[in-house]
Motif scaffolding. Structure first.
Motif, PDB file in Angstrom:
ATOM      1  N   PHE A 176       0.847  -1.184   0.000  1.00 19.74           N
ATOM      2  CA  PHE A 176       0.000   0.000   0.000  1.00 19.74           C
ATOM      3  C   PHE A 176       0.887   1.240   0.000  1.00 19.74           C
ATOM      4  N   PRO A 177       0.533   2.271  -0.762  1.00 18.22           N
ATOM      5  CA  PRO A 177       1.298   3.510  -0.704  1.00 18.22           C
ATOM      6  C   PRO A 177       1.147   4.154   0.662  1.00 18.22           C
ATOM      7  N   GLY A 178       2.219   4.776   1.144  1.00 16.68           N
ATOM      8  CA  GLY A 178       2.165   5.401   2.459  1.00 16.68           C
ATOM      9  C   GLY A 178       3.265   6.423   2.642  1.00 16.68           C
ATOM     10  N   GLY A 179       3.543   6.709   3.897  1.00 18.88           N
ATOM     11  CA  GLY A 179       4.465   7.779   4.253  1.00 18.88           C
ATOM     12  C   GLY A 179       3.668   8.993   4.700  1.00 18.88           C
ATOM     13  N   ASN A 180       4.106   9.642   5.772  1.00 16.04           N
ATOM     14  CA  ASN A 180       3.322  10.718   6.368  1.00 16.04           C
ATOM     15  C   ASN A 180       2.960  11.827   5.392  1.00 16.04           C
ATOM     16  N   ALA A 181       3.942  12.404   4.721  1.00 12.31           N
ATOM     17  CA  ALA A 181       3.660  13.530   3.822  1.00 12.31           C
ATOM     18  C   ALA A 181       2.741  13.112   2.683  1.00 12.31           C
ATOM     19  N   LEU A 182       3.027  11.956   2.091  1.00 16.55           N
ATOM     20  CA  LEU A 182       2.197  11.468   0.986  1.00 16.55           C
ATOM     21  C   LEU A 182       0.759  11.221   1.460  1.00 16.55           C
ATOM     22  N   ASN A 183       0.600  10.572   2.596  1.00 22.18           N
ATOM     23  CA  ASN A 183      -0.747  10.290   3.107  1.00 22.18           C
ATOM     24  C   ASN A 183      -1.537  11.574   3.348  1.00 22.18           C
ATOM     25  N   VAL A 184      -0.887  12.579   3.901  1.00 22.11           N
ATOM     26  CA  VAL A 184      -1.584  13.834   4.186  1.00 22.11           C
ATOM     27  C   VAL A 184      -2.057  14.489   2.891  1.00 22.11           C
ATOM     28  N   ALA A 185      -1.245  14.432   1.827  1.00 18.10           N
ATOM     29  CA  ALA A 185      -1.660  15.004   0.543  1.00 18.10           C
ATOM     30  C   ALA A 185      -2.902  14.301   0.003  1.00 18.10           C
ATOM     31  N   VAL A 186      -2.890  12.974   0.025  1.00 22.26           N
ATOM     32  CA  VAL A 186      -4.020  12.199  -0.506  1.00 22.26           C
ATOM     33  C   VAL A 186      -5.268  12.401   0.340  1.00 22.26           C
ATOM     34  N   LEU A 187      -5.123  12.274   1.650  1.00 28.71           N
ATOM     35  CA  LEU A 187      -6.289  12.328   2.527  1.00 28.71           C
ATOM     36  C   LEU A 187      -6.882  13.731   2.602  1.00 28.71           C
ATOM     37  N   SER A 188      -6.060  14.743   2.522  1.00 30.87           N
ATOM     38  CA  SER A 188      -6.590  16.108   2.503  1.00 30.87           C
ATOM     39  C   SER A 188      -7.492  16.317   1.300  1.00 30.87           C
ATOM     40  N   LYS A 189      -7.089  15.769   0.150  1.00 30.49           N
ATOM     41  CA  LYS A 189      -7.938  15.873  -1.043  1.00 30.49           C
ATOM     42  C   LYS A 189      -9.263  15.153  -0.809  1.00 30.49           C
ATOM     43  N   GLN A 190      -9.210  13.989  -0.182  1.00 32.85           N
ATOM     44  CA  GLN A 190     -10.433  13.239   0.101  1.00 32.85           C
ATOM     45  C   GLN A 190     -11.329  13.971   1.097  1.00 32.85           C
ATOM     46  N   TYR A 191     -10.724  14.756   1.982  1.00 32.23           N
ATOM     47  CA  TYR A 191     -11.485  15.420   3.038  1.00 32.23           C
ATOM     48  C   TYR A 191     -11.951  16.826   2.662  1.00 32.23           C
ATOM     49  N   GLY A 192     -11.762  17.213   1.411  1.00 33.00           N
ATOM     50  CA  GLY A 192     -12.355  18.469   0.986  1.00 33.00           C
ATOM     51  C   GLY A 192     -11.426  19.552   0.502  1.00 33.00           C
ATOM     52  N   ALA A 193     -10.127  19.282   0.433  1.00 36.44           N
ATOM     53  CA  ALA A 193      -9.225  20.277  -0.137  1.00 36.44           C
ATOM     54  C   ALA A 193      -9.539  20.453  -1.619  1.00 36.44           C
ATOM     55  N   LYS A 194      -9.514  21.695  -2.072  1.00 32.92           N
ATOM     56  CA  LYS A 194      -9.772  21.960  -3.488  1.00 32.92           C
ATOM     57  C   LYS A 194      -8.649  21.391  -4.349  1.00 32.92           C
ATOM     58  N   LYS A 195      -7.420  21.531  -3.868  1.00 33.18           N
ATOM     59  CA  LYS A 195      -6.262  21.043  -4.621  1.00 33.18           C
ATOM     60  C   LYS A 195      -5.187  20.608  -3.641  1.00 33.18           C
ATOM     61  N   THR A 196      -4.530  19.483  -3.930  1.00 32.31           N
ATOM     62  CA  THR A 196      -3.363  19.076  -3.161  1.00 32.31           C
ATOM     63  C   THR A 196      -2.254  18.653  -4.119  1.00 32.31           C
ATOM     64  N   ALA A 197      -1.027  18.756  -3.637  1.00 33.03           N
ATOM     65  CA  ALA A 197       0.141  18.358  -4.429  1.00 33.03           C
ATOM     66  C   ALA A 197       1.131  17.654  -3.523  1.00 33.03           C
ATOM     67  N   PHE A 198       1.966  16.830  -4.128  1.00 43.08           N
ATOM     68  CA  PHE A 198       3.020  16.142  -3.386  1.00 43.08           C
ATOM     69  C   PHE A 198       4.340  16.293  -4.134  1.00 43.08           C
ATOM     70  N   ILE A 199       5.379  16.662  -3.393  1.00 43.52           N
ATOM     71  CA  ILE A 199       6.737  16.717  -3.935  1.00 43.52           C
ATOM     72  C   ILE A 199       7.595  15.752  -3.131  1.00 43.52           C
ATOM     73  N   GLY A 200       8.284  14.862  -3.811  1.00 43.97           N
ATOM     74  CA  GLY A 200       9.161  13.917  -3.146  1.00 43.97           C
ATOM     75  C   GLY A 200       9.997  13.168  -4.154  1.00 43.97           C
ATOM     76  N   ILE A 201      10.819  12.263  -3.656  1.00 49.25           N
ATOM     77  CA  ILE A 201      11.693  11.448  -4.497  1.00 49.25           C
ATOM     78  C   ILE A 201      11.242   9.999  -4.420  1.00 49.25           C
ATOM     79  N   ILE A 202      10.978   9.398  -5.562  1.00 48.24           N
ATOM     80  CA  ILE A 202      10.625   7.981  -5.608  1.00 48.24           C
ATOM     81  C   ILE A 202      11.620   7.253  -6.509  1.00 48.24           C
ATOM     82  N   GLY A 203      11.720   5.944  -6.350  1.00 47.19           N
ATOM     83  CA  GLY A 203      12.634   5.152  -7.167  1.00 47.19           C
ATOM     84  C   GLY A 203      12.009   4.763  -8.499  1.00 47.19           C
ATOM     85  N   ASN A 204      12.869   4.361  -9.416  1.00 50.39           N
ATOM     86  CA  ASN A 204      12.397   3.917 -10.742  1.00 50.39           C
ATOM     87  C   ASN A 204      12.140   2.412 -10.717  1.00 50.39           C
TER      88      ASN A 204
END
Length: 273
Positions: free
Chosen positions: A21-49
């Motif tokens: 399952f995707p996770g991580g504190n910052a990532l989760n907050v971006a996703v869940l904020s959108k689900q909870y009514g944020a008009k727009k959310t974004a995530f900046i981070g480093i992921i592997g290829n």
């Protein structure tokens, strides 16, 4: 309201289910904020290829989170392995210490600083390696920071002068220790402090005014992500204009709902083999 989260991301690998399952504190907050009514959310981070990175990216897009500034680097995405204990609670077994994101420092460009100005609040965490950027970022927008339960004196002194919201996990602290922590964080310059205490609920201090919120009963399936859900919900409702008391109550309800699904927000993927 618009929320941007910067920093940590992983896949939580559930060994008993052979599923990630995707996770991580910052990532989760971006996703869940959108689900909870944020008009727009974004995530900046480093992921592997890798396959895990592809799943993280796909899950963010499925949840309508802006991924345009994510870095994809050569190497492993962050992985955390979890299992069930004898009581049926999720426990962490091991991790790859954040994978490639722990080896590469995220450096924001001037163009990205301009982009961040489009948001109402920025959320990051102790695991996001963004501490050196906080002084500059605080001049742009309010910052929310999750210390988890690793709030050393040195870290508090470094971070608290630059943030507006401090979230801490304090289920191991006594009432006296909670009060001391609130006062220390306020003295260092953070006006809003929220301490989660597991089954004891939440204590908040806003400009030295105290609030409390009990837990909401849930049919618990998986507690991972409940704290991140609380943060996302509180920030979203607060910046949408609701009172502190109502924001805390709604956050507790949403955290309870998160406990009723696997992963912080679902999006599970079966592992091959």
């Amino acid at each position: 309201m618009n929320l941007i989260a910067i920093g940590d991301n992983v896949v939580d690998i559930y060994q008993d289910r052979n599923e990630m399952f995707p996770g991580g504190n910052a990532l989760n907050v971006a996703v869940l904020s959108k689900q909870y009514g944020a008009k727009k959310t974004a995530f900046i981070g480093i992921i592997g290829n890798d396959v895990e990175g592809e799943h993280i990216l796909r899950s963010l897009k499925q949840n309508q989170v802006d991924t345009s500034l994510i870095r994809i680097a050569e190497g492993e995405s962050g992985k955390a392995y979890v299992d069930l204990n004898e009581e049926g609670d999720r426990i962490f077994i091991k991790s790859n210490k954040g994978g490639i994101q722990s080896k590469l420092k995220l450096r924001l460009t001037e163009e990205e600083y301009g982009y961040i100005k489009n948001y109402d609040v920025l959320h990051t965490s102790i695991y996001s390696h963004l501490d050196e950027e906080l002084q500059q970022l605080k001049s742009i927008l309010p910052i929310s920071y999750d210390f988890s339960n690793h709030f050393t004196e040195e870290l508090l002194e470094k971070v608290c002068p630059h943030i507006t919201f401090a979230f801490c996990s304090g289920s191991h602290l006594s009432d006296h220790e909670i009060e001391e922590l609130l006062m220390i964080i306020h003295r260092l310059g953070t006006p809003n402090v929220i301490i989660t205490r597991g089954s004891l609920g939440v204590v908040m201090s806003s400009k030295n005014k105290r609030y409390s919120q009990g837990i909401i009963k849930a049919n618990v399936v998986d507690t991972l992500g409940a704290g991140d859900s609380f943060i996302a919900s509180y920030l979203t409702t607060h910046f949408n204009g609701l009172s502190i008391e109502l924001s805390l109550e709604i956050a507790a309800k949403n955290a309870a709902k998160t406990c009723e699904v696997n992963g912080a927000f679902g999006c599970g993927k079966q592992l091959i083999g």
